[in-house]
Design a protein around this motif. Structure first.
Motif, mmCIF file in Angstrom:
data_model
loop_
_atom_site.group_PDB
_atom_site.id
_atom_site.type_symbol
_atom_site.label_atom_id
_atom_site.label_comp_id
_atom_site.label_asym_id
_atom_site.label_seq_id
_atom_site.Cartn_x
_atom_site.Cartn_y
_atom_site.Cartn_z
ATOM 1 N N LEU A 179 0.818 -1.220 0.000
ATOM 2 C CA LEU A 179 0.000 0.000 0.000
ATOM 3 C C LEU A 179 0.849 1.265 0.000
ATOM 4 C CD1 LEU A 179 -2.858 -1.164 2.368
ATOM 5 C CD2 LEU A 179 -3.160 -0.309 0.039
ATOM 6 N N ALA A 180 2.128 1.118 0.313
ATOM 7 C CA ALA A 180 3.037 2.270 0.222
ATOM 8 C C ALA A 180 3.294 2.637 -1.243
ATOM 9 C CB ALA A 180 4.353 1.956 0.929
ATOM 10 N N HIS A 181 3.020 1.692 -2.144
ATOM 11 C CA HIS A 181 3.328 1.912 -3.569
ATOM 12 C C HIS A 181 2.100 1.870 -4.472
ATOM 13 C CE1 HIS A 181 7.545 1.397 -2.444
ATOM 14 N NE2 HIS A 181 7.191 0.291 -1.806
ATOM 15 N N TYR A 182 1.022 1.264 -3.986
ATOM 16 C CA TYR A 182 -0.163 1.090 -4.833
ATOM 17 C C TYR A 182 -1.419 1.572 -4.111
ATOM 18 C CZ TYR A 182 2.913 -2.068 -7.439
ATOM 19 O OH TYR A 182 3.958 -2.602 -8.149
ATOM 20 N N GLU A 183 -2.386 2.034 -4.891
ATOM 21 C CA GLU A 183 -3.675 2.451 -4.339
ATOM 22 C C GLU A 183 -4.461 1.237 -3.850
ATOM 23 O OE1 GLU A 183 -5.030 5.614 -4.042
ATOM 24 O OE2 GLU A 183 -3.035 6.316 -4.607
ATOM 25 N N LEU A 184 -5.343 1.466 -2.873
ATOM 26 C CA LEU A 184 -6.140 0.378 -2.307
ATOM 27 C C LEU A 184 -6.945 -0.362 -3.369
ATOM 28 C CD1 LEU A 184 -7.248 -1.094 0.246
ATOM 29 C CD2 LEU A 184 -9.049 0.640 0.310
ATOM 30 N N GLY A 185 -7.543 0.390 -4.294
ATOM 31 C CA GLY A 185 -8.387 -0.234 -5.312
ATOM 32 C C GLY A 185 -7.644 -0.702 -6.544
ATOM 33 N N SER A 186 -6.314 -0.647 -6.516
ATOM 34 C CA SER A 186 -5.526 -1.028 -7.683
ATOM 35 C C SER A 186 -5.604 -2.530 -7.921
ATOM 36 C CB SER A 186 -4.059 -0.621 -7.486
ATOM 37 O OG SER A 186 -3.476 -1.406 -6.455
ATOM 38 N N THR A 188 -3.159 -4.511 -8.307
ATOM 39 C CA THR A 188 -2.139 -5.191 -7.499
ATOM 40 C C THR A 188 -2.661 -5.539 -6.108
ATOM 41 O OG1 THR A 188 -0.368 -4.043 -8.667
ATOM 42 C CG2 THR A 188 0.186 -4.983 -6.526
ATOM 43 N N ILE A 189 -3.291 -4.559 -5.439
ATOM 44 C CA ILE A 189 -3.787 -4.790 -4.070
ATOM 45 C C ILE A 189 -4.994 -5.722 -4.095
ATOM 46 C CG2 ILE A 189 -4.767 -3.711 -2.008
ATOM 47 C CD1 ILE A 189 -1.792 -3.116 -2.431
ATOM 48 N N THR A 190 -5.894 -5.503 -5.070
ATOM 49 C CA THR A 190 -7.067 -6.373 -5.178
ATOM 50 C C THR A 190 -6.649 -7.826 -5.390
ATOM 51 O OG1 THR A 190 -8.331 -4.540 -6.146
ATOM 52 C CG2 THR A 190 -9.238 -6.733 -6.408
ATOM 53 N N ALA A 248 -5.795 -13.319 -3.403
ATOM 54 C CA ALA A 248 -4.905 -14.455 -3.162
ATOM 55 C C ALA A 248 -4.957 -14.897 -1.700
ATOM 56 C CB ALA A 248 -3.468 -14.081 -3.552
ATOM 57 N N ILE A 249 -5.080 -13.935 -0.788
ATOM 58 C CA ILE A 249 -5.207 -14.270 0.638
ATOM 59 C C ILE A 249 -6.486 -15.081 0.857
ATOM 60 C CG2 ILE A 249 -5.570 -13.330 2.965
ATOM 61 C CD1 ILE A 249 -3.842 -10.918 2.100
ATOM 62 N N TYR A 250 -7.563 -14.637 0.243
ATOM 63 C CA TYR A 250 -8.839 -15.353 0.388
ATOM 64 C C TYR A 250 -8.725 -16.777 -0.167
ATOM 65 C CZ TYR A 250 -13.726 -16.653 0.006
ATOM 66 O OH TYR A 250 -14.911 -17.337 0.115
ATOM 67 N N VAL A 251 -8.161 -16.899 -1.363
ATOM 68 C CA VAL A 251 -8.055 -18.207 -2.029
ATOM 69 C C VAL A 251 -7.125 -19.148 -1.257
ATOM 70 C CG1 VAL A 251 -7.189 -19.364 -4.102
ATOM 71 C CG2 VAL A 251 -8.626 -17.341 -4.328
ATOM 72 N N LEU A 310 -12.216 -9.192 -12.370
ATOM 73 C CA LEU A 310 -13.455 -9.190 -11.590
ATOM 74 C C LEU A 310 -13.502 -10.359 -10.606
ATOM 75 C CD1 LEU A 310 -15.756 -7.808 -14.317
ATOM 76 C CD2 LEU A 310 -15.723 -6.985 -11.979
ATOM 77 N N GLN A 311 -12.910 -11.480 -10.992
ATOM 78 C CA GLN A 311 -12.783 -12.592 -10.041
ATOM 79 C C GLN A 311 -12.007 -12.144 -8.805
ATOM 80 O OE1 GLN A 311 -10.885 -15.839 -12.063
ATOM 81 N NE2 GLN A 311 -12.609 -16.230 -13.437
ATOM 82 N N SER A 312 -10.928 -11.397 -9.039
ATOM 83 C CA SER A 312 -10.117 -10.891 -7.920
ATOM 84 C C SER A 312 -10.914 -9.929 -7.054
ATOM 85 C CB SER A 312 -8.861 -10.185 -8.447
ATOM 86 O OG SER A 312 -7.962 -11.113 -8.999
ATOM 87 N N ARG A 313 -11.703 -9.078 -7.691
ATOM 88 C CA ARG A 313 -12.511 -8.119 -6.918
ATOM 89 C C ARG A 313 -13.533 -8.841 -6.049
ATOM 90 N NH1 ARG A 313 -13.451 -3.374 -11.227
ATOM 91 N NH2 ARG A 313 -11.496 -2.272 -10.869
#
Length: 210
Positions: free
Chosen positions: A117-124, A126-128, A133-136, A160-163
């Motif tokens: 999050l220091a490098h990417y937006e929350l909704g990006s 990369t973060i999504t 991946a944590i959920y899976v 969209l799967q990631s979202r």
């Protein structure tokens, strides 16, 4: 000890908000961006000062969740799908909370998001994708898996799967909070009117949505 129904209702609204966002994403390929941002941000704060702090310290951030909660409790117009997502998140949270190894891994993986999050937006993307991946990896294998239904074209889109999966992780976060506040599935049957009154009171304090 007397239960704090304000805190319980906020956490339950958090679960319902995630469920509604999953439904919107799965059917339409998009959802309310502000509500999604609130839900995703809730995942990151592992040591909040209060239940409301998890959701950005503003009751209005849970408007969609509170409205969904009232509709689910009233069985009005929301259909079985939203109720199924909400209950499925509660069941999966119980599996998670009973597995110390999974809980430790979950906390470790979420804490690593801070660096990204220091490098990417929350909704990006990369973060999504990281949240998905944590959920899976950590939550979904505990079962039973949540069957998301919607538009095949939408559900085949990797972004969209990631979202959807990131939003399910936010739903699990809210379900953990709900249990911590003294929530339980029996309340949905036994304290329905109390929860409805609380949700209605909170919504009455919010300015109209435009």
């Amino acid at each position: 000890m007397a239960k704090n129904y304000y805190e319980i209702t906020l956490a339950l609204a958090g679960i319902c908000q995630a469920a509604h966002l999953v439904q919107q994403l799965a059917h339409q390929g998009q959802c309310q961006p502000e509500a999604l941002n609130v839900s995703l941000r809730s995942v990151i704060d592992l040591n909040p000062g209060s239940t409301l702090a998890v959701f950005g310290n503003d009751e209005a951030n849970l408007r969609l969740g509170l409205e969904t909660l009232m509709a689910v409790l009233n069985s009005q117009g929301m259909g079985a799908e939203l109720t199924r997502y909400t209950l499925s998140l509660m069941v999966l949270e119980r599996k998670l909370s009973g597995n110390k190894s999974a809980l430790d891994t979950l906390a470790q993986r979420i804490s690593q998001l801070d660096r990204q999050l220091a490098h990417y937006e929350l909704g990006s993307e990369t973060i999504t994708s990281a949240m998905a991946a944590i959920y899976v990896d950590v939550v979904s294998p505990l079962g039973p898996r949540i069957q998301v239904t919607g538009s095949p074209a939408v559900l085949q889109n990797p972004l969209l799967q990631s979202r959807v999966r990131a939003t399910l992780l936010a739903g699990i976060r809210a379900a953990v909070l709900w249990q911590q506040m003294g929530g339980g599935r029996f309340q949905l049957m036994l304290s329905r009117q109390r929860l409805l009154r609380e949700a209605k009171t909170i919504l009455s304090r919010l300015s109209p949505a435009y």
